[in-house]
Design a protein around this motif. Structure first.
Motif, PDB file in Angstrom:
ATOM      1  N   GLY A 233      84.222  81.991  51.619  1.00  0.00           N
ATOM      2  CA  GLY A 233      84.066  81.729  50.191  1.00  0.00           C
ATOM      3  C   GLY A 233      85.267  82.215  49.405  1.00  0.00           C
ATOM      4  N   ILE A 234      85.653  83.469  49.695  1.00  0.00           N
ATOM      5  CA  ILE A 234      86.771  84.048  48.945  1.00  0.00           C
ATOM      6  C   ILE A 234      88.074  83.297  49.247  1.00  0.00           C
ATOM      7  CG2 ILE A 234      88.238  86.091  48.761  1.00  0.00           C
ATOM      8  CD1 ILE A 234      85.619  87.716  49.264  1.00  0.00           C
ATOM      9  N   ALA A 235      88.304  83.053  50.561  1.00  0.00           N
ATOM     10  CA  ALA A 235      89.523  82.331  50.935  1.00  0.00           C
ATOM     11  C   ALA A 235      89.520  80.952  50.301  1.00  0.00           C
ATOM     12  CB  ALA A 235      89.623  82.214  52.452  1.00  0.00           C
ATOM     13  N   GLY A 236      88.337  80.320  50.333  1.00  0.00           N
ATOM     14  CA  GLY A 236      88.208  78.988  49.747  1.00  0.00           C
ATOM     15  C   GLY A 236      88.524  79.012  48.267  1.00  0.00           C
ATOM     16  N   VAL A 237      87.988  80.022  47.577  1.00  0.00           N
ATOM     17  CA  VAL A 237      88.214  80.102  46.135  1.00  0.00           C
ATOM     18  C   VAL A 237      89.700  80.254  45.832  1.00  0.00           C
ATOM     19  CG1 VAL A 237      87.898  81.565  44.105  1.00  0.00           C
ATOM     20  CG2 VAL A 237      85.929  80.916  45.488  1.00  0.00           C
ATOM     21  N   ALA A 242      94.596  77.849  43.963  1.00  0.00           N
ATOM     22  CA  ALA A 242      96.009  77.585  44.202  1.00  0.00           C
ATOM     23  C   ALA A 242      96.247  76.079  44.251  1.00  0.00           C
ATOM     24  CB  ALA A 242      96.456  78.235  45.499  1.00  0.00           C
ATOM     25  N   HIS A 243      95.339  75.406  44.965  1.00  0.00           N
ATOM     26  CA  HIS A 243      95.539  73.981  45.140  1.00  0.00           C
ATOM     27  C   HIS A 243      95.331  73.209  43.841  1.00  0.00           C
ATOM     28  CE1 HIS A 243      94.697  69.893  46.534  1.00  0.00           C
ATOM     29  NE2 HIS A 243      95.700  70.193  47.330  1.00  0.00           N
ATOM     30  N   ASP A 244      94.262  73.533  43.147  1.00  0.00           N
ATOM     31  CA  ASP A 244      93.949  72.774  41.936  1.00  0.00           C
ATOM     32  C   ASP A 244      94.960  73.003  40.826  1.00  0.00           C
ATOM     33  OD1 ASP A 244      91.870  71.811  43.285  1.00  0.00           O
ATOM     34  OD2 ASP A 244      90.295  72.864  42.181  1.00  0.00           O
ATOM     35  N   LEU A 245      95.549  74.208  40.796  1.00  0.00           N
ATOM     36  CA  LEU A 245      96.518  74.470  39.736  1.00  0.00           C
ATOM     37  C   LEU A 245      97.866  73.832  40.032  1.00  0.00           C
ATOM     38  CD1 LEU A 245      95.785  78.145  38.677  1.00  0.00           C
ATOM     39  CD2 LEU A 245      95.501  76.074  37.341  1.00  0.00           C
ATOM     40  N   ARG A 246      98.067  73.432  41.271  1.00  0.00           N
ATOM     41  CA  ARG A 246      99.369  72.855  41.599  1.00  0.00           C
ATOM     42  C   ARG A 246      99.559  71.496  40.945  1.00  0.00           C
ATOM     43  NH1 ARG A 246      99.909  72.603  47.610  1.00  0.00           N
ATOM     44  NH2 ARG A 246     102.133  72.283  47.404  1.00  0.00           N
ATOM     45  N   SER A 247      98.465  70.707  40.804  1.00  0.00           N
ATOM     46  CA  SER A 247      98.612  69.383  40.197  1.00  0.00           C
ATOM     47  C   SER A 247      99.135  69.462  38.760  1.00  0.00           C
ATOM     48  CB  SER A 247      97.287  68.621  40.242  1.00  0.00           C
ATOM     49  OG  SER A 247      97.017  68.273  41.567  1.00  0.00           O
ATOM     50  N   PRO A 248      98.453  70.205  37.868  1.00  0.00           N
ATOM     51  CA  PRO A 248      98.995  70.292  36.503  1.00  0.00           C
ATOM     52  C   PRO A 248     100.388  70.925  36.459  1.00  0.00           C
ATOM     53  CG  PRO A 248      97.103  71.765  36.777  1.00  0.00           C
ATOM     54  CD  PRO A 248      97.150  70.881  37.973  1.00  0.00           C
ATOM     55  N   LEU A 249     100.634  71.879  37.384  1.00  0.00           N
ATOM     56  CA  LEU A 249     101.967  72.508  37.387  1.00  0.00           C
ATOM     57  C   LEU A 249     103.039  71.506  37.814  1.00  0.00           C
ATOM     58  CD1 LEU A 249     101.195  76.020  38.871  1.00  0.00           C
ATOM     59  CD2 LEU A 249     102.223  75.547  36.651  1.00  0.00           C
ATOM     60  N   ALA A 250     102.691  70.646  38.775  1.00  0.00           N
ATOM     61  CA  ALA A 250     103.647  69.633  39.215  1.00  0.00           C
ATOM     62  C   ALA A 250     103.945  68.658  38.072  1.00  0.00           C
ATOM     63  CB  ALA A 250     103.108  68.884  40.418  1.00  0.00           C
ATOM     64  N   ARG A 251     102.863  68.311  37.352  1.00  0.00           N
ATOM     65  CA  ARG A 251     103.044  67.395  36.223  1.00  0.00           C
ATOM     66  C   ARG A 251     103.903  68.066  35.151  1.00  0.00           C
ATOM     67  NH1 ARG A 251      97.475  65.643  35.271  1.00  0.00           N
ATOM     68  NH2 ARG A 251      97.620  65.122  37.471  1.00  0.00           N
ATOM     69  N   ALA A 287     102.122  77.931  47.066  1.00  0.00           N
ATOM     70  CA  ALA A 287     102.431  77.429  48.422  1.00  0.00           C
ATOM     71  C   ALA A 287     102.254  78.560  49.432  1.00  0.00           C
ATOM     72  CB  ALA A 287     103.856  76.882  48.466  1.00  0.00           C
ATOM     73  N   ALA A 288     102.671  79.786  49.018  1.00  0.00           N
ATOM     74  CA  ALA A 288     102.542  80.930  49.930  1.00  0.00           C
ATOM     75  C   ALA A 288     101.077  81.278  50.147  1.00  0.00           C
ATOM     76  CB  ALA A 288     103.308  82.128  49.382  1.00  0.00           C
ATOM     77  N   ILE A 289     100.257  81.235  49.071  1.00  0.00           N
ATOM     78  CA  ILE A 289      98.816  81.527  49.216  1.00  0.00           C
ATOM     79  C   ILE A 289      98.192  80.533  50.204  1.00  0.00           C
ATOM     80  CG2 ILE A 289      96.576  81.457  48.039  1.00  0.00           C
ATOM     81  CD1 ILE A 289      97.972  82.465  45.537  1.00  0.00           C
ATOM     82  N   LEU A 290      98.525  79.260  50.037  1.00  0.00           N
ATOM     83  CA  LEU A 290      97.954  78.240  50.922  1.00  0.00           C
ATOM     84  C   LEU A 290      98.473  78.416  52.349  1.00  0.00           C
ATOM     85  CD1 LEU A 290      98.122  75.184  48.499  1.00  0.00           C
ATOM     86  CD2 LEU A 290      96.077  76.396  49.251  1.00  0.00           C
ATOM     87  N   ARG A 291      99.736  78.826  52.449  1.00  0.00           N
ATOM     88  CA  ARG A 291     100.312  79.044  53.782  1.00  0.00           C
ATOM     89  C   ARG A 291      99.624  80.227  54.471  1.00  0.00           C
ATOM     90  NH1 ARG A 291     103.484  75.801  57.128  1.00  0.00           N
ATOM     91  NH2 ARG A 291     105.273  76.908  57.947  1.00  0.00           N
ATOM     92  N   ILE A 292      99.376  81.303  53.700  1.00  0.00           N
ATOM     93  CA  ILE A 292      98.684  82.462  54.271  1.00  0.00           C
ATOM     94  C   ILE A 292      97.290  82.039  54.744  1.00  0.00           C
ATOM     95  CG2 ILE A 292      97.647  84.716  53.763  1.00  0.00           C
ATOM     96  CD1 ILE A 292     100.012  85.303  51.946  1.00  0.00           C
ATOM     97  N   ALA A 293      96.607  81.226  53.912  1.00  0.00           N
ATOM     98  CA  ALA A 293      95.266  80.753  54.288  1.00  0.00           C
ATOM     99  C   ALA A 293      95.351  79.937  55.575  1.00  0.00           C
ATOM    100  CB  ALA A 293      94.670  79.917  53.156  1.00  0.00           C
ATOM    101  N   GLU A 294      96.381  79.100  55.674  1.00  0.00           N
ATOM    102  CA  GLU A 294      96.554  78.269  56.872  1.00  0.00           C
ATOM    103  C   GLU A 294      96.791  79.172  58.101  1.00  0.00           C
ATOM    104  OE1 GLU A 294     100.044  75.828  56.870  1.00  0.00           O
ATOM    105  OE2 GLU A 294      99.468  74.758  58.689  1.00  0.00           O
ATOM    106  N   VAL A 295      97.662  80.178  57.918  1.00  0.00           N
ATOM    107  CA  VAL A 295      97.985  81.078  59.032  1.00  0.00           C
ATOM    108  C   VAL A 295      96.759  81.888  59.440  1.00  0.00           C
ATOM    109  CG1 VAL A 295      99.306  83.137  59.653  1.00  0.00           C
ATOM    110  CG2 VAL A 295     100.439  81.211  58.532  1.00  0.00           C
ATOM    111  N   GLU A 296      96.043  82.426  58.432  1.00  0.00           N
ATOM    112  CA  GLU A 296      94.892  83.272  58.744  1.00  0.00           C
ATOM    113  C   GLU A 296      93.746  82.467  59.311  1.00  0.00           C
ATOM    114  OE1 GLU A 296      94.221  85.700  55.280  1.00  0.00           O
ATOM    115  OE2 GLU A 296      95.654  87.197  56.042  1.00  0.00           O
TER     116      GLU A 296
END
Lengths: 451, 224
Positions: A233-237, A242-251, A287-296
């Protein structure tokens, strides 16, 4: 008395108590039996002496002449009931004048115990009763206290075998019991250790016997399931944020880039460029948060290949040297002996780039950075040392924590996730990453088990 | 360029359509894989931007159907999560390129250009790449400017080859990291900028103007 705290203490107490009661019971039975036999034998020889010489005691019996005594003794020896009783008649000087045994020592009046050492043929233990029969003559009646020779030793042997086997059964039982407990507890401890190591899928095995240990294991496993669920749950949150905020930041970034292109004054252009850089920092952090999640998540283990950590390190340092030199620092490579490991070359490359980037970013110009490799036991070790200001002892743990940026580094670019990501990558490889004092400067150590 | 965007997220699709239109593309949107297949059957597109996760026919299934029918229309795959196995699956199914959402319009535009150019390069089989007075032979590890040999390190040569291959179009930092360095992550250093700077020095060492244009905030472009 305080209750024993440990299982071992309780076991020791039980074993000691059991040993004491067993030995005590054995000794009590042995002694009681012996006393009873002695009493019965004493009564018997006293009665036999009475039958020969009349009542002993304060009332004087008629003093019988020696031939009468000898006749009665002979009759006693012939009689079937009393044939096993030995007798000895001595005169006032202690010289034997009749009877069917000889004695090596003079016995005092009353009862005495006899041993094999007393030289009576066929007697290993017995009782003697000596009394006066008048005129200074003494009559001694002797009987064995044992139904056969060395009866005491045989009885001791029987007791040892009997009570010993009881103790043995109990000892085997206790050992088995404690082994069983140790095994089940060991299984639980192994699971806990595996969880700590990062294998969050591990559970305590159950035997399916529905016993208390199974119930315990199931409760433990249920707890682990719940923890895993919460962690997901925590990792997902954090990943979702991280993921959801990337879209508006990219825009936002796209819009800033457009604005920068159309900006008319250099000041405005500069401001927009700074805004883009900040936006890029935030995107890099996510990107680092998502990468850490991927690694963990551990899924990248499936892609592990046989690689030479030193070759990879040499390649990365060659690639990064221009970047370091561009920043006014130097990067040198010390010994890099072959270090065969199982690993993900992309992740290990990212780790080294991150660490070299950190060493360049957080040190003053002119700093010397040195990369070296070596073996430590069954592990390959890469170290990256610099002679910069280093990190104080108390701050090193903080630097490895997520978002644990040190105050000093807040002013410089970066997002504080480089070291935690590198540490997560080291853990994925079954290794570790830590910081040391390079005196002066900082040394980052990456340890990966050799293949 | 006439582009079909297949994506089930209307908010994302609307924003992307608006931004890509700003780069001079004409876009049509299909809201799922089935509609996407129908649109490709009905109309001719220069390229497809395809979301991976969709209800009914998903991105991978649509792509496999297209490639199974031997239709070679360029496809750029979009995915919500940049996990490396997703990327491998997308490329294995026949995608020309793979981008992780969120994607900036400038990045997608650059990649669309590169995909189309890449098609042209693979059709001509010559090993030598040329852009203006710059010539690169990747197989011989050699490069020349104005017929003068250039002394380039391996990565510099790969970088120049990539720039020449994409001459006239913008190559973003992410594209260069992927194609020159082969990384599946964006390093948090100014790696690309440092290497571009070195390359520029070597390209202009014997005189001549700087052929590399910096597209601020986006990437680099070699004069076509």
């Amino acid at each position: 008395m305080r209750a024993p705290r440990s299982l071992r203490a309780l076991t020791a107490i039980v074993v000691a108590a059991l040993l004491a009661t067993t030995v005590g019971t054995g000794a009590a039975i042995f002694t009681a039996t012996h006393r009873t036999i002695v009493r019965l034998v004493d009564e018997r020889i006293a009665a036999a002496a009475g039958a020969v010489a009349g009542e002993a005691g304060p009332r004087p019996t008629p003093v019988l002449p020696t031939p009468v005594l000898l006749r009665r003794l002979a009759a006693l020896t012939r009689d079937r009931d009393t044939g096993d009783i030995g007798a000895l008649l001595t005169d006032a000087r202690g010289v034997a004048i009749g009877g069917n045994v000889t004695l090596r020592r003079r016995l005092p009046p009353g009862y005495a115990s006899l041993r094999a050492g007393d030289g009576i043929k066929g007697l290993s233990a017995g009782r003697a009763y000596t009394r006066s029969v008048g005129d200074g003559r003494m009559l001694t009646m002797i009987a064995e206290t044992e139904p056969f020779d060395d009866y005491g030793a045989a009885r001791l042997r029987i007791y040892l075998i009997g009570f010993g086997s009881i103790l043995l059964v109990v000892a085997i039982g206790l050992t088995g019991f404690s082994r069983l407990i140790a095994r089940r507890i060991g299984a639980m401890r192994a699971t806990a250790a595996a969880i700590v190591e990062g294998d969050l899928q591990r559970r305590v095995p159950t035997e399916g016997d529905g016993g208390p240990f199974d119930a315990q294991a199931e409760a433990f496993n249920a707890m682990l399931d719940r923890i895993a669920e919460l962690m997901r749950g925590i990792a997902g949150v954090s990943s979702d944020i991280a993921h959801d905020l990337r879209s508006p930041l990219a825009r936002l970034r796209g819009q800033l880039v457009q604005l920068e292109r159309r900006a008319e004054t250099p000041a405005l252009r500069e401001g927009l460029a700074a805004a883009i850089a900040q936006n890029d920092d935030i995107l890099a952090m996510f990107a680092a948060i998502l990468r850490i999640a991927e690694v963990e998540g551990g899924a990248r283990r499936a892609g592990f290949a046989d690689i030479d950590l030193s070759a990879l390190a040499g390649e990365v340092s060659g690639m990064m040297a221009p970047v370091v030199e561009d920043g006014g620092r130097t990067l040198a490579v010390a010994a890099l002996p072959p270090l065969p490991v199982r690993g993900d070359p992309q992740l290990l490359t990212q780790t080294l780039i991150n660490l070299i980037g950190n060493a360049t970013r957080h040190t003053p110009a002119g700093t010397r950075i040195v990369l070296a490799g070596g073996r430590r036991g069954t592990s390959g070790v890469l170290t990256l040392s610099d002679d910069g200001p280093g990190i104080a002892d108390e701050d090193r743990a903080l630097a490895l924590r997520r978002f644990g940026r040190l105050d000093r580094s807040r002013s410089t670019a970066g997002h504080g996730l480089g070291l935690p990501l590198a540490a997560a990558i080291a853990r994925l490889h079954g290794g570790a990453l830590w910081l040391e004092d390079a005196a002066p400067g900082l040394r980052v150590v990456i340890e990966v088990p050799l293949a | 360029m006439k582009i079909l965007l297949v994506d089930d997220d209307p908010v994302f699709a609307a924003a992307l359509v608006e931004e890509l239109t700003g780069f001079g593309h004409a876009l049509a949107v299909a809201e799922d894989g089935r509609a996407g297949l129908a649109a490709i059957d009905q109309d001719a597109y220069d390229a497809v931007v395809l979301d991976r996760m969709m209800p009914r026919v998903d991105g991978i299934a649509l792509l496999e159907r297209l490639r199974g029918d031997a239709r070679s229309i360029p496809v750029i795959m979009l995915s919500a999560r940049g996990q490396s196995d997703d990327k491998i699956a997308g490329l294995a199914a026949g995608a020309d390129d793979y981008v992780v959402k969120p994607v900036e319009a400038a990045e997608l535009h650059a990649r669309l250009q590169a995909v189309l150019r890449g098609r042209q390069w693979t059709q001509g089989s010559s090993d030598t790449l040329r852009a203006g007075d710059i010539v690169v032979s990747p197989s011989r590890f050699r490069a020349w400017r104005d017929d003068q040999p250039l002394d380039l390190a391996k990565l510099e040569l790969k970088l120049l080859a990539e720039l020449v291959r994409g001459a006239g179009t913008v190559l973003t930092r992410a594209m260069l990291i992927e194609r020159v360095w082969g990384y599946d992550f964006e390093p948090d250093t100014n790696l690309v900028d440092v290497y571009i700077r070195r390359l520029r020095q070597k390209l202009t060492a014997a005189g001549g103007d700087d052929p590399i244009r910096t597209m601020r905030g986006v990437g680099y472009m070699l004069r076509g």
